[in-house]
Design a protein around this motif. Structure first.
Motif, PDB file in Angstrom:
ATOM      1  N   ASP A  15      39.522  49.455  24.285  1.00 46.00           N
ATOM      2  CA  ASP A  15      39.592  48.285  25.163  1.00 46.00           C
ATOM      3  C   ASP A  15      38.689  47.141  24.711  1.00 46.00           C
ATOM      4  O   ASP A  15      38.886  45.998  25.120  1.00 46.00           O
ATOM      5  CB  ASP A  15      39.233  48.688  26.607  1.00 46.00           C
ATOM      6  N   THR A  86      41.854  52.060  29.182  1.00 44.08           N
ATOM      7  CA  THR A  86      42.807  51.643  30.218  1.00 44.08           C
ATOM      8  C   THR A  86      44.066  51.039  29.586  1.00 44.08           C
ATOM      9  O   THR A  86      45.151  51.142  30.153  1.00 44.08           O
ATOM     10  CB  THR A  86      42.180  50.608  31.172  1.00 44.08           C
ATOM     11  N   SER A  87      43.921  50.423  28.423  1.00 39.44           N
ATOM     12  CA  SER A  87      45.100  49.832  27.756  1.00 39.44           C
ATOM     13  C   SER A  87      46.083  50.919  27.342  1.00 39.44           C
ATOM     14  O   SER A  87      47.301  50.786  27.529  1.00 39.44           O
ATOM     15  CB  SER A  87      44.673  49.050  26.503  1.00 39.44           C
ATOM     16  N   ARG A  90      47.690  52.386  30.500  1.00 41.67           N
ATOM     17  CA  ARG A  90      48.697  51.529  31.136  1.00 41.67           C
ATOM     18  C   ARG A  90      50.082  51.844  30.553  1.00 41.67           C
ATOM     19  O   ARG A  90      51.057  52.029  31.266  1.00 41.67           O
ATOM     20  CB  ARG A  90      48.353  50.052  30.913  1.00 41.67           C
ATOM     21  N   VAL A  91      50.140  51.967  29.236  1.00 41.17           N
ATOM     22  CA  VAL A  91      51.416  52.290  28.571  1.00 41.17           C
ATOM     23  C   VAL A  91      51.849  53.708  28.963  1.00 41.17           C
ATOM     24  O   VAL A  91      53.014  53.962  29.269  1.00 41.17           O
ATOM     25  CB  VAL A  91      51.275  52.164  27.038  1.00 41.17           C
ATOM     26  N   ASN A  93      51.230  55.409  31.632  1.00 38.97           N
ATOM     27  CA  ASN A  93      51.746  55.460  33.007  1.00 38.97           C
ATOM     28  C   ASN A  93      53.138  54.847  33.107  1.00 38.97           C
ATOM     29  O   ASN A  93      53.985  55.341  33.850  1.00 38.97           O
ATOM     30  CB  ASN A  93      50.763  54.780  33.965  1.00 38.97           C
ATOM     31  N   GLU A  94      53.376  53.776  32.331  1.00 31.08           N
ATOM     32  CA  GLU A  94      54.730  53.189  32.331  1.00 31.08           C
ATOM     33  C   GLU A  94      55.745  54.219  31.827  1.00 31.08           C
ATOM     34  O   GLU A  94      56.845  54.343  32.344  1.00 31.08           O
ATOM     35  CB  GLU A  94      54.771  51.962  31.408  1.00 31.08           C
ATOM     36  N   SER A 106      44.644  59.327  33.695  1.00 38.11           N
ATOM     37  CA  SER A 106      43.512  58.578  34.237  1.00 38.11           C
ATOM     38  C   SER A 106      42.369  58.488  33.239  1.00 38.11           C
ATOM     39  O   SER A 106      42.284  59.261  32.278  1.00 38.11           O
ATOM     40  CB  SER A 106      43.037  59.191  35.560  1.00 38.11           C
TER      41      SER A 106
END
Ligand SMILES: C[S@@+](CC[C@H](N)C(=O)[O-])C[C@H]1O[C@@H](n2cnc3c(N)ncnc32)[C@H](O)[C@@H]1O
Length: 213
Positions: A15, A86-87, A90-91, A93-94, A106
């Motif tokens: 990140d 987190t970056s 994010r992917v 989780n998508e 997480s």
């Protein structure tokens, strides 16, 4: 911090890197390498996941490998993916929408997992130990959260075997040296996986290797 300060942090602190998109793209590209496909398929056969089991993936990145393994867990199983970025998450989780079982991706630290003792049936970590200051602590953490008889799977690189065909042996040697020593990472950890899991108390090891050209 300027781009110059952060360039090349790599996967230690995704990140904070100015090249997050490149780091994400590289994970997608290397997931298509023959060696990656071969080792993940070997892992899937040997982990023998069954319906209802809980799987942990530490340093899960974009979550691709964990989501493929989720197919073996049935609707009653669960996948937990932990990553420092987190970056990346994010992917992940998508991509998790539509998974067959519950999936939780997480933020967490491989060196101090925020998961209870003996809470998983299987745990994996791929190409993450090479970015950690202390791979043994990470493997000990994986052992802690596995139930007695649980299975662990580690996939990692031995960068000391890197061969470069660039027409100039001196240049090749310098690049190879830099790849191995940059950021103080344990770049030959791929050759030490057996030692790390034995030290953590695992028995009955099975090993495989693959070369990417
Ligand atoms: C090279 S990527 C591998 C990702 C994924 N396992 C794969 O093989 O596609 C390394 C991952 O480890 C994560 N990572 C690095 N240090 C970490 C730490 N201390 N705790 C958890 N994750 C970490 C990075 O954010 C990155 O997603």
């Amino acid at each position: 911090m300027s781009p110059r300060d952060t360039h090349g942090l790599g996967y230690q602190r995704v990140d904070d890197d100015q090249n997050v998109a490149v780091l994400i793209g590289t994970m997608d590209a290397t997931a298509r390498w023959d060696a990656t496909i071969e080792l993940r398929a070997w892992e899937r056969r040997h982990l023998c996941l069954v319906d209802g089991e809980r799987l942990l993936d530490v340093g899960c990145g974009l979550g691709e490998a964990a989501l493929t393994l989720a197919e073996d867990l049935g609707t009653m199983g669960e996948v937990v993916g932990i990553d420092a970025s987190t970056s990346m998450l994010r992917v992940a989780n998508e991509r998790a929408t539509g998974a067959v079982c519950p999936v939780r991706f997480s933020v967490g630290d491989a060196l101090a997992l925020d998961e209870p003792d003996r809470s998983f049936d299987a745990a994996r970590s791929e190409r993450t130990l090479q970015w950690l200051t202390d791979p043994q602590t990470a493997v000990d953490e994986l052992a802690r959260v596995l139930r007695p008889g649980g299975r662990i799977s580690l996939i990692d690189t031995d960068w000391s075997t890197l061969r470069l065909d660039v027409g100039d042996n001196m240049v090749a040697a310098r690049v190879r040296e830099t790849m191995c020593s940059e950021r103080d990472r344990p770049s030959n950890v791929g050759s030490r996986l057996g030692e790390l899991v034995r030290t953590a108390g695992f028995e009955a090891l099975q090993e495989a290797e693959a070369t990417q050209v």
